[in-house]
Design a protein around this motif. Structure first.
Motif, PDB file in Angstrom:
ATOM      1  N   HIS A  47      -1.793  55.626  41.525  1.00  0.00           N
ATOM      2  CA  HIS A  47      -1.620  57.153  41.750  1.00  0.00           C
ATOM      3  C   HIS A  47      -0.378  57.422  41.201  1.00  0.00           C
ATOM      4  CE1 HIS A  47      -4.752  56.039  45.159  1.00  0.00           C
ATOM      5  NE2 HIS A  47      -3.874  54.977  45.012  1.00  0.00           N
ATOM      6  N   TRP A  48      -0.287  58.925  40.754  1.00  0.00           N
ATOM      7  CA  TRP A  48       0.825  59.414  40.254  1.00  0.00           C
ATOM      8  C   TRP A  48       0.969  60.711  41.125  1.00  0.00           C
ATOM      9  CZ3 TRP A  48      -2.104  56.652  37.228  1.00  0.00           C
ATOM     10  CH2 TRP A  48      -1.413  55.561  36.489  1.00  0.00           C
ATOM     11  N   PHE A  49       2.326  60.865  41.556  1.00  0.00           N
ATOM     12  CA  PHE A  49       2.810  62.116  42.240  1.00  0.00           C
ATOM     13  C   PHE A  49       4.060  62.865  41.791  1.00  0.00           C
ATOM     14  CE2 PHE A  49       0.612  59.472  45.246  1.00  0.00           C
ATOM     15  CZ  PHE A  49      -0.340  60.010  45.811  1.00  0.00           C
ATOM     16  N   ASP A  50       4.015  64.167  41.861  1.00  0.00           N
ATOM     17  CA  ASP A  50       5.492  64.731  41.259  1.00  0.00           C
ATOM     18  C   ASP A  50       6.166  64.484  42.279  1.00  0.00           C
ATOM     19  OD1 ASP A  50       7.316  66.195  40.395  1.00  0.00           O
ATOM     20  OD2 ASP A  50       6.390  68.241  40.812  1.00  0.00           O
ATOM     21  N   ALA A  51       7.500  63.534  41.975  1.00  0.00           N
ATOM     22  CA  ALA A  51       8.567  63.115  42.814  1.00  0.00           C
ATOM     23  C   ALA A  51       9.272  64.624  43.425  1.00  0.00           C
ATOM     24  CB  ALA A  51       9.574  62.281  42.100  1.00  0.00           C
ATOM     25  N   GLY A  52       9.400  65.621  42.800  1.00  0.00           N
ATOM     26  CA  GLY A  52      10.137  66.680  43.089  1.00  0.00           C
ATOM     27  C   GLY A  52       9.281  67.423  44.355  1.00  0.00           C
ATOM     28  N   ARG A  53       7.948  67.125  44.342  1.00  0.00           N
ATOM     29  CA  ARG A  53       7.313  68.045  45.539  1.00  0.00           C
ATOM     30  C   ARG A  53       7.076  66.721  46.381  1.00  0.00           C
ATOM     31  NH1 ARG A  53       3.354  71.748  46.080  1.00  0.00           N
ATOM     32  NH2 ARG A  53       3.463  72.098  43.870  1.00  0.00           N
ATOM     33  N   LEU A  54       6.829  65.638  46.129  1.00  0.00           N
ATOM     34  CA  LEU A  54       6.521  64.655  47.115  1.00  0.00           C
ATOM     35  C   LEU A  54       7.504  63.241  46.897  1.00  0.00           C
ATOM     36  CD1 LEU A  54       2.855  64.979  47.012  1.00  0.00           C
ATOM     37  CD2 LEU A  54       3.930  65.569  48.780  1.00  0.00           C
ATOM     38  N   PRO A  55       8.648  63.404  47.139  1.00  0.00           N
ATOM     39  CA  PRO A  55       9.576  62.341  47.028  1.00  0.00           C
ATOM     40  C   PRO A  55       9.522  60.832  47.738  1.00  0.00           C
ATOM     41  CG  PRO A  55      10.767  63.783  48.155  1.00  0.00           C
ATOM     42  CD  PRO A  55       9.763  64.590  47.791  1.00  0.00           C
ATOM     43  N   ASP A  56       8.988  61.258  49.092  1.00  0.00           N
ATOM     44  CA  ASP A  56       8.875  60.037  50.141  1.00  0.00           C
ATOM     45  C   ASP A  56       7.367  59.782  50.143  1.00  0.00           C
ATOM     46  OD1 ASP A  56      11.542  59.942  50.403  1.00  0.00           O
ATOM     47  OD2 ASP A  56      11.406  61.783  51.821  1.00  0.00           O
ATOM     48  N   ILE A  57       6.452  59.986  49.192  1.00  0.00           N
ATOM     49  CA  ILE A  57       5.055  59.792  49.384  1.00  0.00           C
ATOM     50  C   ILE A  57       4.720  58.279  49.568  1.00  0.00           C
ATOM     51  CG2 ILE A  57       4.626  59.810  46.730  1.00  0.00           C
ATOM     52  CD1 ILE A  57       2.315  61.244  49.698  1.00  0.00           C
ATOM     53  N   ALA A  58       5.462  57.503  48.869  1.00  0.00           N
ATOM     54  CA  ALA A  58       5.343  55.983  48.853  1.00  0.00           C
ATOM     55  C   ALA A  58       5.601  55.492  50.171  1.00  0.00           C
ATOM     56  CB  ALA A  58       5.971  55.206  47.701  1.00  0.00           C
ATOM     57  N   THR A  59       6.615  56.116  50.902  1.00  0.00           N
ATOM     58  CA  THR A  59       6.997  55.511  52.113  1.00  0.00           C
ATOM     59  C   THR A  59       5.694  55.823  53.345  1.00  0.00           C
ATOM     60  OG1 THR A  59       9.287  55.665  51.619  1.00  0.00           O
ATOM     61  CG2 THR A  59       8.615  55.648  54.088  1.00  0.00           C
ATOM     62  N   ALA A  60       5.285  57.148  52.874  1.00  0.00           N
ATOM     63  CA  ALA A  60       4.334  57.607  54.052  1.00  0.00           C
ATOM     64  C   ALA A  60       2.953  56.761  53.753  1.00  0.00           C
ATOM     65  CB  ALA A  60       4.153  59.060  53.454  1.00  0.00           C
ATOM     66  N   LEU A  61       2.623  56.346  52.431  1.00  0.00           N
ATOM     67  CA  LEU A  61       1.468  55.811  52.326  1.00  0.00           C
ATOM     68  C   LEU A  61       1.556  54.172  52.989  1.00  0.00           C
ATOM     69  CD1 LEU A  61       0.612  56.559  48.674  1.00  0.00           C
ATOM     70  CD2 LEU A  61      -1.041  57.013  50.501  1.00  0.00           C
ATOM     71  N   ARG A  62       2.793  53.746  52.800  1.00  0.00           N
ATOM     72  CA  ARG A  62       2.997  52.466  53.339  1.00  0.00           C
ATOM     73  C   ARG A  62       2.689  52.573  54.943  1.00  0.00           C
ATOM     74  NH1 ARG A  62       5.059  48.619  49.802  1.00  0.00           N
ATOM     75  NH2 ARG A  62       6.133  49.532  47.946  1.00  0.00           N
ATOM     76  N   ARG A  63       2.995  53.554  55.339  1.00  0.00           N
ATOM     77  CA  ARG A  63       3.065  53.800  56.816  1.00  0.00           C
ATOM     78  C   ARG A  63       1.834  54.121  57.392  1.00  0.00           C
ATOM     79  NH1 ARG A  63       6.405  57.607  57.208  1.00  0.00           N
ATOM     80  NH2 ARG A  63       4.854  59.189  57.676  1.00  0.00           N
ATOM     81  N   THR A  64       0.849  54.842  56.480  1.00  0.00           N
ATOM     82  CA  THR A  64      -0.130  55.440  57.055  1.00  0.00           C
ATOM     83  C   THR A  64      -1.634  54.820  56.376  1.00  0.00           C
ATOM     84  OG1 THR A  64      -0.496  56.928  55.480  1.00  0.00           O
ATOM     85  CG2 THR A  64       0.641  57.607  57.229  1.00  0.00           C
ATOM     86  N   SER A  65      -1.505  54.152  55.269  1.00  0.00           N
ATOM     87  CA  SER A  65      -2.381  53.501  54.449  1.00  0.00           C
ATOM     88  C   SER A  65      -3.508  54.613  54.102  1.00  0.00           C
ATOM     89  CB  SER A  65      -3.160  52.287  55.421  1.00  0.00           C
ATOM     90  OG  SER A  65      -2.046  51.278  55.782  1.00  0.00           O
ATOM     91  N   SER A  66      -3.183  55.771  54.032  1.00  0.00           N
ATOM     92  CA  SER A  66      -4.121  56.859  53.507  1.00  0.00           C
ATOM     93  C   SER A  66      -3.464  57.827  52.914  1.00  0.00           C
ATOM     94  CB  SER A  66      -4.933  57.421  54.891  1.00  0.00           C
ATOM     95  OG  SER A  66      -5.267  58.671  54.641  1.00  0.00           O
ATOM     96  N   VAL A  67      -4.028  58.185  51.830  1.00  0.00           N
ATOM     97  CA  VAL A  67      -3.418  59.333  50.861  1.00  0.00           C
ATOM     98  C   VAL A  67      -3.351  60.484  51.690  1.00  0.00           C
ATOM     99  CG1 VAL A  67      -3.879  60.678  48.920  1.00  0.00           C
ATOM    100  CG2 VAL A  67      -4.009  58.244  48.704  1.00  0.00           C
ATOM    101  N   THR A  68      -4.778  60.887  52.502  1.00  0.00           N
ATOM    102  CA  THR A  68      -4.794  62.149  53.285  1.00  0.00           C
ATOM    103  C   THR A  68      -3.886  62.172  54.180  1.00  0.00           C
ATOM    104  OG1 THR A  68      -7.233  62.271  52.591  1.00  0.00           O
ATOM    105  CG2 THR A  68      -6.562  63.340  54.649  1.00  0.00           C
ATOM    106  N   ALA A  69      -3.589  61.032  54.953  1.00  0.00           N
ATOM    107  CA  ALA A  69      -2.529  61.097  56.114  1.00  0.00           C
ATOM    108  C   ALA A  69      -1.250  61.145  55.630  1.00  0.00           C
ATOM    109  CB  ALA A  69      -2.833  59.896  57.040  1.00  0.00           C
ATOM    110  N   ALA A  70      -0.936  60.681  54.427  1.00  0.00           N
ATOM    111  CA  ALA A  70       0.412  60.622  53.896  1.00  0.00           C
ATOM    112  C   ALA A  70       0.767  62.094  53.421  1.00  0.00           C
ATOM    113  CB  ALA A  70       0.504  59.537  52.880  1.00  0.00           C
ATOM    114  N   LEU A  71      -0.145  62.557  52.802  1.00  0.00           N
ATOM    115  CA  LEU A  71      -0.259  64.136  52.413  1.00  0.00           C
ATOM    116  C   LEU A  71       0.011  65.157  53.393  1.00  0.00           C
ATOM    117  CD1 LEU A  71      -2.888  64.182  49.494  1.00  0.00           C
ATOM    118  CD2 LEU A  71      -0.339  64.181  49.179  1.00  0.00           C
ATOM    119  N   ARG A  72      -0.659  64.707  54.547  1.00  0.00           N
ATOM    120  CA  ARG A  72      -0.433  65.774  55.853  1.00  0.00           C
ATOM    121  C   ARG A  72       0.784  65.451  56.385  1.00  0.00           C
ATOM    122  NH1 ARG A  72      -4.697  64.077  58.661  1.00  0.00           N
ATOM    123  NH2 ARG A  72      -6.398  65.274  57.597  1.00  0.00           N
ATOM    124  N   ALA A  73       1.496  64.178  56.159  1.00  0.00           N
ATOM    125  CA  ALA A  73       2.742  64.074  56.844  1.00  0.00           C
ATOM    126  C   ALA A  73       3.753  64.955  55.812  1.00  0.00           C
ATOM    127  CB  ALA A  73       3.206  62.598  56.711  1.00  0.00           C
TER     128      ALA A  73
END
Length: 247
Positions: free
Chosen positions: A149-175
């Motif tokens: 998965h690739w995300f714009d770091a300017g928009r979602l700099p902490d997406i990897a941390t959220a994914l590790r915590r939630t194990s879900s792209v949908t939940a990580a984006l919601r965060a």
């Protein structure tokens, strides 16, 4: 149709080719849950091989949970080894598999890198950093998909941390305050798994993976996530949903 004789000239085991063809018949509905598999003698005659080779092919299917042997009755197609993943406007694996199964995921690795021209174009950015995340998805504890998965770091700099915590792209984006997103495009292809993919997905060497290249966007069309997912073809069928015709 599989040609085991031709496989001998390429060095590819005949039993693997036979197993692949039988897997395809199961995943495509030619053999359904509860159907009895042809006997070893019948398979050997059909594919022009000996019984031992046919037995190896059936054993491979049994190891993957696609068939089961019943003493005195034969070998039958099981009902729960192949999952249908529906790809539509809102594509979620957890929704596809329903309440009868348990889906989970984990991040294998992540890094922030400079966007390649292709990734920058996909994400609609001029360049700069992107967050790349590699993940593994399982259903009922069985690995079914590897995702990049690739995300714009300017928009979602902490997406990897959220994914590790939630194990879900949908939940990580919601965060990150993103409550909804949609699938803008999906391209599907198929190929043999690499050695690394086969190891992570617990596949035999030479097994097939279904590869989806996808773009998810915000509901206003702003690019959000570009992904390349490799699905185990023996465990997952892809159902591409078409939008309803205009009224």
């Amino acid at each position: 149709m599989t040609d085991p004789a031709a496989s001998r000239s390429t060095g590819y085991s005949a039993w693997r080719l036979i197993a692949e063809e039988l897997r395809a018949e199961i995943t495509e509905g030619g053999l359904r849950a509860g159907d009895r598999l042809p006997t070893e003698n019948a398979l050997a005659e059909r594919f022009g091989v000996n019984r031992h080779t046919a037995r190896q092919a059936v054993a491979s299917l049994a190891a993957d949970g696609l068939v089961e042997s019943r003493r005195g009755s034969g070998t039958f197609v099981t009902g729960g080894a192949v999952h249908v993943h529906r790809i539509g406007m809102r594509t979620r694996l957890s929704t596809s598999i329903g309440d009868r199964h348990s889906a989970s995921g984990r991040v294998l690795e992540s890094e922030t890198v400079t966007a390649s021209p292709e990734i920058a174009e996909r994400l609609g950015i001029a360049g700069g950093p992107v967050v790349r995340v590699e993940s593994l998805r399982t259903v009922d504890g069985e690995p079914v998909a590897l995702g990049a998965h690739w995300f714009d770091a300017g928009r979602l700099p902490d997406i990897a941390t959220a994914l590790r915590r939630t194990s879900s792209v949908t939940a990580a984006l919601r965060a990150h305050g993103i409550d909804d997103y949609v699938r803008a495009s999906t391209v599907v292809s198929a190929r043999h798994a690499t050695a690394a993919e086969a190891a992570l997905l617990r596949l035999d060497p030479g097994a097939i993976v279904l590869v989806t290249e996808s773009l998810d966007t915000l509901t206003d069309g702003t690019p959000l996530q570009y992904g390349v997912t490799r699905f185990s073809a023996q465990r997952v069928r892809l159902d591409i949903e078409h939008p309803p015709p205009p009224a």
